[in-house]
Design a protein around this motif. Structure first.
Motif, PDB file in Angstrom:
ATOM      1  N   GLU A   1      94.100  13.613  53.504  1.00 44.94           N
ATOM      2  CA  GLU A   1      92.887  14.303  53.391  1.00 44.94           C
ATOM      3  C   GLU A   1      91.558  13.410  53.222  1.00 44.94           C
ATOM      4  O   GLU A   1      91.958  12.715  51.972  1.00 44.94           O
ATOM      5  CB  GLU A   1      93.075  15.372  52.654  1.00 44.94           C
ATOM      6  CG  GLU A   1      94.324  16.451  53.040  1.00 44.94           C
ATOM      7  CD  GLU A   1      94.415  17.971  52.410  1.00 44.94           C
ATOM      8  OE1 GLU A   1      93.371  17.946  51.802  1.00 44.94           O
ATOM      9  OE2 GLU A   1      95.316  18.619  52.448  1.00 44.94           O
TER      10      GLU A   1
ATOM     11  N   HIS B   1      87.784  14.217  51.841  1.00 47.91           N
ATOM     12  CA  HIS B   1      86.897  15.464  51.388  1.00 47.91           C
ATOM     13  C   HIS B   1      85.587  15.096  51.154  1.00 47.91           C
ATOM     14  O   HIS B   1      85.262  14.211  50.451  1.00 47.91           O
ATOM     15  CB  HIS B   1      87.427  16.313  50.483  1.00 47.91           C
ATOM     16  CG  HIS B   1      88.636  17.213  50.727  1.00 47.91           C
ATOM     17  ND1 HIS B   1      88.655  18.381  50.820  1.00 47.91           N
ATOM     18  CD2 HIS B   1      90.104  16.679  50.936  1.00 47.91           C
ATOM     19  CE1 HIS B   1      89.929  19.037  51.125  1.00 47.91           C
ATOM     20  NE2 HIS B   1      90.801  17.971  51.120  1.00 47.91           N
TER      21      HIS B   1
ATOM     22  N   TYR C   1      85.921  18.440  55.334  1.00 47.61           N
ATOM     23  CA  TYR C   1      86.880  17.494  55.067  1.00 47.61           C
ATOM     24  C   TYR C   1      87.616  17.177  56.615  1.00 47.61           C
ATOM     25  O   TYR C   1      87.305  17.878  57.637  1.00 47.61           O
ATOM     26  CB  TYR C   1      87.944  18.124  54.171  1.00 47.61           C
ATOM     27  CG  TYR C   1      88.488  19.520  54.719  1.00 47.61           C
ATOM     28  CD1 TYR C   1      89.621  19.399  55.626  1.00 47.61           C
ATOM     29  CD2 TYR C   1      88.025  20.539  54.463  1.00 47.61           C
ATOM     30  CE1 TYR C   1      90.291  20.580  56.342  1.00 47.61           C
ATOM     31  CE2 TYR C   1      88.595  21.859  54.961  1.00 47.61           C
ATOM     32  CZ  TYR C   1      89.561  21.859  55.836  1.00 47.61           C
ATOM     33  OH  TYR C   1      90.327  22.985  56.321  1.00 47.61           O
TER      34      TYR C   1
ATOM     35  N   LYS D   1      91.698  16.273  58.061  1.00 45.31           N
ATOM     36  CA  LYS D   1      93.039  16.099  57.525  1.00 45.31           C
ATOM     37  C   LYS D   1      93.916  15.599  58.865  1.00 45.31           C
ATOM     38  O   LYS D   1      93.499  15.980  59.861  1.00 45.31           O
ATOM     39  CB  LYS D   1      93.755  17.649  57.312  1.00 45.31           C
ATOM     40  CG  LYS D   1      93.055  18.172  55.921  1.00 45.31           C
ATOM     41  CD  LYS D   1      93.642  19.402  55.754  1.00 45.31           C
ATOM     42  CE  LYS D   1      93.141  20.328  54.664  1.00 45.31           C
ATOM     43  NZ  LYS D   1      93.726  21.611  54.247  1.00 45.31           N
TER      44      LYS D   1
ATOM     45  N   GLU E   1      92.880  17.851  61.776  1.00 47.66           N
ATOM     46  CA  GLU E   1      92.144  19.211  61.656  1.00 47.66           C
ATOM     47  C   GLU E   1      90.828  18.755  60.733  1.00 47.66           C
ATOM     48  O   GLU E   1      90.613  17.965  59.964  1.00 47.66           O
ATOM     49  CB  GLU E   1      92.784  19.959  60.579  1.00 47.66           C
ATOM     50  CG  GLU E   1      92.127  21.126  60.442  1.00 47.66           C
ATOM     51  CD  GLU E   1      93.009  22.046  59.312  1.00 47.66           C
ATOM     52  OE1 GLU E   1      94.062  22.447  59.852  1.00 47.66           O
ATOM     53  OE2 GLU E   1      92.710  22.398  58.346  1.00 47.66           O
TER      54      GLU E   1
END
Length: 266
Positions: free
Chosen positions: A203, A205, A211, A213, A238
């Motif tokens: 991930e 951020h 963010y 992912k 994502e």
């Protein structure tokens, strides 16, 4: 010295230098000859070994104390281990300190040179295939202008560096990012879970709501739907809680679950 305070095996000792209780004062002692395994407390000298200290006790064979009668160095009875701050060293060298609530400098290796690129190194050699000190692995503190970097080496080559700003470089000596990886061959970063119901990935951020992912669901993850595909063996990209792209390895399953789904969200 025997248990009665008698002295034997010494060279020349000045007259009156030994008291009635066996204490030597106001002079130096020039021992000659080796000590033996049965000596309780003996000082010896040979041209090959130099100064020899031999002793035997129920806890330690040799103990060195400071002027406060506190043990500084101890060699536990019947061992060749050296203890600093302990009388029960279980390893070749064991350093013990009691500093509650703080990180203690138990061992400090210093290089007083000020030129950039100099430093101090702790090397580990695990085999005897080559006696050269270029083998093995090492941890070094390397001066970087007025700061210090932590360097990890294998076979005398730098493998990874944590610079003075906390940036990590793998294959690069001046990392430009928090994690900077460079290689002259194919470079991959692998994140894998060994549990079929879990996921592996990474991930990135920016803040609480921004963010990216990228992760892979295991073969038995199940119960999660992305882009119309419910089940296992899915790779997901994502962004900001939106499933942007899903790759499925479940097969067509009668045409209802394609191998690839592109699911942009507006």
């Amino acid at each position: 010295f025997d248990t009665s305070g008698n002295v034997s095996g010494l060279g020349t000792v000045a007259s009156g230098a030994i008291t009635s209780s066996g204490v030597i004062i106001g002079t130096t002692v020039e021992p000659s000859g080796d000590t033996s395994s049965g000596d309780n407390a003996a000082i010896g000298y040979t041209s090959a070994e130099g100064l020899i200290l031999t002793g035997q006790g129920s806890t330690s064979d040799v103990t060195i104390k400071n002027d406060a009668d506190a043990t500084v160095i101890s060699i536990p009875t019947g061992t060749s281990n050296v203890g600093i701050g302990t009388t029960s060293a279980a390893h070749n060298l064991e350093i013990v300190a009691t500093a509650s609530g703080s990180v203690n400098d138990s061992l400090q290796i210093r290089n007083n040179a000020t030129a950039s690129g100099t430093g101090s190194r702790l090397r580990f050699i695990n085999s005897t295939d080559d006696n050269s000190d270029t083998n093995g692995a090492a941890i070094a503190s390397v001066r970087n202008v007025n700061d210090n970097d932590l360097v990890f080496e294998t076979e005398n080559s730098e493998a990874m560096r944590i610079d003075h700003d906390g940036k990590v470089g793998i294959g690069v000596t001046s990392p430009a990012e928090v994690l900077d990886i460079e290689n002259s061959v194919t470079t991959k970063v692998k994140a894998k879970t060994t549990t079929s119901t879990a996921l592996g990935g990474f991930e990135a951020h920016g803040n609480a709501s921004s963010y990216l992912k990228v992760f892979q669901y295991g073969s038995a993850a199940g119960g999660t739907t992305f882009g119309g595909v419910t089940g296992n063996n899915q790779a997901l990209i994502e962004a900001q809680a939106v499933s942007s792209v899903v790759f499925s390895t479940q097969g067509n399953d009668g045409g209802s679950n394609p191998d690839f789904i592109f699911a942009p969200q507006r």
